[in-house]
Design an enzyme around this catalytic site. Structure first.
Site, PDB file in Angstrom:
ATOM      1  N   LYS A  44       0.812  -1.215   0.000  1.00 42.56           N
ATOM      2  CA  LYS A  44       0.000   0.000   0.000  1.00 42.56           C
ATOM      3  C   LYS A  44       0.852   1.276   0.000  1.00 42.56           C
ATOM      4  O   LYS A  44       2.063   1.238   0.251  1.00 42.56           O
ATOM      5  CB  LYS A  44      -0.928  -0.030   1.211  1.00 42.56           C
TER       6      LYS A  44
ATOM      7  N   TYR B 244     -12.668  -3.040  -3.123  1.00 41.62           N
ATOM      8  CA  TYR B 244     -13.284  -2.878  -1.796  1.00 41.62           C
ATOM      9  C   TYR B 244     -14.811  -2.807  -1.874  1.00 41.62           C
ATOM     10  O   TYR B 244     -15.445  -2.118  -1.068  1.00 41.62           O
ATOM     11  CB  TYR B 244     -12.741  -1.615  -1.123  1.00 41.62           C
TER      12      TYR B 244
ATOM     13  N   ASN C 279      -1.714   0.266   7.108  1.00 40.32           N
ATOM     14  CA  ASN C 279      -1.062  -0.944   7.590  1.00 40.32           C
ATOM     15  C   ASN C 279      -0.152  -1.626   6.564  1.00 40.32           C
ATOM     16  O   ASN C 279       0.124  -2.811   6.672  1.00 40.32           O
ATOM     17  CB  ASN C 279      -2.095  -1.920   8.153  1.00 40.32           C
TER      18      ASN C 279
ATOM     19  N   HIS D 146      -1.979  -5.439   1.920  1.00 41.63           N
ATOM     20  CA  HIS D 146      -3.242  -6.167   1.854  1.00 41.63           C
ATOM     21  C   HIS D 146      -2.907  -7.550   1.328  1.00 41.63           C
ATOM     22  O   HIS D 146      -2.046  -7.687   0.463  1.00 41.63           O
ATOM     23  CB  HIS D 146      -4.226  -5.498   0.886  1.00 41.63           C
TER      24      HIS D 146
ATOM     25  N   GLU E 120      -9.611 -11.200  -6.509  1.00 44.77           N
ATOM     26  CA  GLU E 120      -8.719 -10.048  -6.445  1.00 44.77           C
ATOM     27  C   GLU E 120      -7.622 -10.101  -7.511  1.00 44.77           C
ATOM     28  O   GLU E 120      -7.251  -9.065  -8.062  1.00 44.77           O
ATOM     29  CB  GLU E 120      -8.103  -9.958  -5.036  1.00 44.77           C
TER      30      GLU E 120
END
Length: 131
Positions: free
Chosen positions: A9, A49, A112, A115, A126
């Site tokens: 990310k 998402y 964080n 993913h 995905e």
């Protein structure tokens, strides 16, 4: 061999941790089969998402994932999904085990660093979105 998707990310890319994160996966016996750096569009992020689009925190997720480049990769190996999730650690860096990606590199629970797909079905879905 199982395949899984990982997204490195924006917070990790911005701080130049891509190589260190990739090394953790490779050191744990996973093989990178595809890799690319890209800027996630709003459309791509909304597709990825989709289950969160109507939730109140979605605008924050959208702003975060589209703010700067990400690295998308497919990892392959025995029990790749479970292995990657263990390497990544808890989404809350305060709870992440020592030496995990999030323990080492995450800024916060929302930023964080990575993913990873949480199931075979999610990985298949995905991977199609990002590749």
């Amino acid at each position: 061999m199982e395949k899984t998707l990982v997204l490195i990310k924006p917070d990790a890319v911005e701080r130049n941790f891509v190589g260190k994160i990739l090394a953790l996966y490779e050191e744990n016996g996973l093989k990178i089969t595809e890799l690319k750096m890209l800027n996630a569009t709003e459309e791509l992020a909304k597709t990825h998402y989709a289950e969160h689009v109507e939730k109140p925190f979605f605008p924050e997720i959208l702003a975060y994932i589209t703010r700067s480049p990400i690295v998308a990769l497919i990892l392959e190996g025995e029990d790749a999904i479970a292995k990657v999730r263990a390497i990544n650690g808890s989404t809350d860096p305060k709870e992440a085990a020592e030496g995990t990606v999030r323990n080492l590199y995450a800024v916060s629970k929302s930023e964080n660093s990575v993913h990873a797909s949480d199931s075979v079905e999610s990985a298949e879905r995905e991977i199609k979105i990002w590749f």
